[in-house]
Enzyme design. Structure first.
Site, PDB file in Angstrom:
ATOM      1  N   HIS A 207      32.745  35.872 -22.168  1.00 56.07           N
ATOM      2  CA  HIS A 207      32.079  37.176 -22.152  1.00 56.07           C
ATOM      3  C   HIS A 207      32.095  37.819 -23.546  1.00 56.07           C
ATOM      4  CE1 HIS A 207      31.746  36.717 -17.919  1.00 56.07           C
ATOM      5  NE2 HIS A 207      33.005  36.993 -17.624  1.00 56.07           N
TER       6      HIS A 207
ATOM      7  N   LEU B 239      13.496  50.721 -30.378  1.00 57.32           N
ATOM      8  CA  LEU B 239      13.803  49.759 -29.300  1.00 57.32           C
ATOM      9  C   LEU B 239      14.518  50.482 -28.175  1.00 57.32           C
ATOM     10  CD1 LEU B 239      14.130  46.735 -28.307  1.00 57.32           C
ATOM     11  CD2 LEU B 239      16.406  46.836 -29.334  1.00 57.32           C
TER      12      LEU B 239
ATOM     13  N   ASP C 208      23.429  34.274 -18.473  1.00 53.28           N
ATOM     14  CA  ASP C 208      24.295  33.480 -17.600  1.00 53.28           C
ATOM     15  C   ASP C 208      24.957  32.335 -18.369  1.00 53.28           C
ATOM     16  OD1 ASP C 208      25.504  32.861 -15.244  1.00 53.28           O
ATOM     17  OD2 ASP C 208      23.823  31.734 -14.435  1.00 53.28           O
TER      18      ASP C 208
HETATM   19  C1  LIG Z   1      26.553  44.518 -21.257  1.00 47.15           C
HETATM   20  C2  LIG Z   1      27.447  43.724 -22.106  1.00 47.15           C
HETATM   21  C3  LIG Z   1      28.142  44.387 -23.198  1.00 47.15           C
HETATM   22  C4  LIG Z   1      27.605  42.430 -21.849  1.00 47.15           C
HETATM   23  C5  LIG Z   1      28.363  41.513 -22.723  1.00 47.15           C
HETATM   24  C6  LIG Z   1      28.958  40.380 -22.002  1.00 47.15           C
HETATM   25  C7  LIG Z   1      28.011  39.680 -21.108  1.00 47.15           C
HETATM   26  C8  LIG Z   1      26.950  38.861 -21.716  1.00 47.15           C
HETATM   27  C9  LIG Z   1      28.198  39.819 -19.802  1.00 47.15           C
HETATM   28  C10 LIG Z   1      27.452  39.141 -18.756  1.00 47.15           C
HETATM   29  C11 LIG Z   1      28.344  39.092 -17.575  1.00 47.15           C
HETATM   30  C12 LIG Z   1      28.204  37.920 -16.710  1.00 47.15           C
HETATM   31  C13 LIG Z   1      28.764  38.086 -15.357  1.00 47.15           C
HETATM   32  C14 LIG Z   1      27.619  36.778 -17.144  1.00 47.15           C
HETATM   33  C15 LIG Z   1      27.478  35.577 -16.380  1.00 47.15           C
HETATM   34  O1  LIG Z   1      28.434  34.635 -16.800  1.00 47.15           O
HETATM   35  P1  LIG Z   1      29.314  33.869 -15.724  1.00 47.15           P
HETATM   36  O2  LIG Z   1      30.733  34.290 -15.874  1.00 47.15           O
HETATM   37  O3  LIG Z   1      28.699  34.055 -14.370  1.00 47.15           O
HETATM   38  O4  LIG Z   1      29.163  32.412 -16.238  1.00 47.15           O
HETATM   39  P2  LIG Z   1      29.019  31.099 -15.346  1.00 47.15           P
HETATM   40  O5  LIG Z   1      27.623  31.131 -14.789  1.00 47.15           O
HETATM   41  O6  LIG Z   1      29.233  30.017 -16.343  1.00 47.15           O
HETATM   42  O7  LIG Z   1      30.091  31.173 -14.282  1.00 47.15           O
END
Ligand SMILES: CC(C)=CCC/C(C)=C/CC/C(C)=C/COP(=O)(O)OP(=O)(O)O
Length: 285
Positions: free
Chosen positions: A51, A164, A34
């Protein structure tokens, strides 16, 4: 094509950082990644940049898992609820002009789907070389066809790898996983293959999507669940499986998560007294 001949990588030497004890490392680590958007906003960037950096942090963590001998990592890449994010978000492109970026409209959901596909494609050779088995859990019927195909092909190519297990939870909901497991058991009862009174926890766990990562040496239940960005909740991730997980929360935003933060989480894990509801034999009353 070498990728189709999947082989397990030879046992690698595990070099643990000082202070970590190999005998009490978690076998299964779950990640709620997150804080990508906040990381990006703090830099005047669109969420998609967060991301993108989040994807790099995930691969860093996968490599650390392999280096330290952790058997399973389950990462929350996209929740069922994330489909409700605006499909296209418009950003004030003016702030990007001085950084020579073309003005553009970012579709966050579309970007994430493309990112997941790129993550798999770009890292498949490494997964093969380093013995990583990829599994996807979640409602894959909602994924774009090309992501479904990439995921399926990578699962097939890596299925015999054994160092893994990397489980990506995409379009995933812990509640939905429980509901679909109930449906499968109900169908078996309906078909008279099973009596309701025969259903026990182990049978139920076998119907959960996470059972794909469980074998005799590792469990589908994470020993340690890490959530970044300071939020203190599970957000519908691995609800059944986290019953006895040790929880570790850090204020670090996911894109900044690296070796130091992972070490901190593992050190905290090693200091916990895991009793699973039981009392130790000689514990003082
Ligand atoms: C599977 C894969 C290749 C993933 C790579 C990219 C990645 C880590 C994705 C997680 C997506 C996500 C919704 C994260 C939360 O950040 P948010 O946008 O909710 O952040 P915030 O809490 O600051 O709003």
């Amino acid at each position: 094509m070498p990728l189709s001949n999947s082989t397990s990588a030879p046992a690698a030497e595990v070099l643990l950082p000082e202070g970590l004890r190999s005998e009490s490392l978690p076998r299964h680590v779950a990640l709620v990644m997150d804080g990508n958007s906040r990381w990006a906003a703090a830099r005047g960037l669109p969420p998609t940049d967060g991301h993108e950096h989040g994807m790099r942090a995930l691969m860093r963590t996968v490599r650390l898992c392999r280096a330290w001998g952790i058997r399973v990592v389950t990462a929350f890449g996209f929740s069922l609820e994330n489909w409700n994010r605006p499909k296209a978000r418009t950003y004030n492109t003016l702030s990007f002009l001085d950084r020579a970026r073309p003005p553009c409209i970012h579709a966050e959901v579309d970007f994430l789907m493309a990112l997941i596909e790129r993550f798999i494609n770009d890292n498949l050779a490494e997964f093969m070389r380093e013995g990583t088995r990829l599994r996807i859990i979640g409602d894959r019927s909602r994924l774009p066809i090309s992501v479904q195909k990439t995921a399926r092909d990578a699962e097939e190519a890596t299925r015999n790898n054994s160092r893994l297990d990397l489980v990506l939870a995409i379009s995933y909901s812990g509640r939905m996983d429980i509901v679909q497991a109930c449906r499968k058991l109900a169908q078996k009862v309906d078909a008279k293959l099973l009596r309701p009174e025969d259903i026990d926890e182990s049978m139920f766990a076998d119907e959960l999507q996470t059972s794909c990562a469980a074998d005799e040496s590792s469990s589908s239940c994470p020993d340690l669940l890490i959530r970044t960005s300071g939020e203190l909740r599970l957000s519908n991730f691995l609800l059944w499986q986290s019953a006895y997980s040790e929880l570790f929360f850090t204020d670090t935003l996911w894109p900044d998560f690296g070796e130091a933060q992972y070490l901190q989480a593992l050190t905290a894990f090693q200091s916990r007294d895991r009793r699973f509801g039981a009392r130790k034999h000689n514990a003082a009353l």
